[in-house]
Scaffold this active site. Structure first.
Site, mmCIF file in Angstrom:
data_model
loop_
_atom_site.group_PDB
_atom_site.id
_atom_site.type_symbol
_atom_site.label_atom_id
_atom_site.label_comp_id
_atom_site.label_asym_id
_atom_site.label_seq_id
_atom_site.Cartn_x
_atom_site.Cartn_y
_atom_site.Cartn_z
ATOM 1 N N ARG A 89 1.035 -1.110 -0.417
ATOM 2 C CA ARG A 89 0.033 -0.013 -0.099
ATOM 3 C C ARG A 89 0.655 1.243 0.015
ATOM 4 N NH1 ARG A 89 -2.815 -2.837 -2.913
ATOM 5 N NH2 ARG A 89 -4.427 -4.149 -1.175
ATOM 6 N N GLU A 92 1.941 1.348 -3.737
ATOM 7 C CA GLU A 92 0.541 1.849 -4.490
ATOM 8 C C GLU A 92 0.898 3.581 -3.920
ATOM 9 O OE1 GLU A 92 -3.559 1.323 -4.952
ATOM 10 O OE2 GLU A 92 -3.097 0.840 -2.847
ATOM 11 N N SER A 115 15.659 14.541 1.305
ATOM 12 C CA SER A 115 16.952 13.535 1.353
ATOM 13 C C SER A 115 16.015 12.745 2.068
ATOM 14 C CB SER A 115 17.563 14.158 2.610
ATOM 15 O OG SER A 115 18.613 13.424 3.026
#
Length: 147
Positions: A89, A92, A115
């Site tokens: 997830r 995603e 960073s």
């Protein structure tokens, strides 16, 4: 001697056996929760004192203390596309919102990056009437490209 990945598995087993939480480990080590968790999962080296403290709390031996101090090879995924549902997830989210995050960084800060070295992470649960929410904060230093 344990490898960093073997030590990480030993930590996960010891947490179940001892009932020690990540928050308790972070407090004992004196470092932020996310950093301590990542370190004990093999993503950061610990100083000897930190490693000794964590190993004692988890009832692990000298092999773990040494493994916690090793310089890691960072990146914990076994495959390019993660299969664990929680990690997938997050993958995603980056697939869907990564271009948006990039555009907003460039618009608000200029040509540069966030960073992951000078970086802070926070994860917390927030009550919500429609179902609890998970808030993940990624806090990285802005690094402008140098041309």
């Amino acid at each position: 001697m344990l490898s960093k990945s073997e030590a990480a598995e030993a930590v996960r087993r010891a947490k179940v056996r001892t009932g020690v939480t990540w928050a308790q480990l972070a407090e004992a080590v004196g470092k932020p929760l996310a950093w301590t968790t990542a370190a004990l999962l093999g993503q950061h080296p610990m100083r000897e004192e930190e490693a000794t403290t964590a190993a004692a709390l988890l009832e692990l031996g000298d092999d773990a203390v040494l493994a916690f101090q090793l310089q890691p090879t960072r990146g914990a995924l076994d495959a390019a596309v993660p299969v664990d549902p929680t990690i997938y997830r997050l993958y995603e989210v980056v697939q869907v919102y990564g271009p948006t995050i990039k555009e907003l960084i460039h618009e608000q800060c200029g040509d540069g990056i966030m960073s992951a070295i000078n970086f802070r992470l926070d994860v917390r649960r927030v009550p919500d009437p429609a179902g609890d929410r998970v808030v993940v904060t990624l806090d990285g230093k802005y690094l402008p490209y140098q041309w």
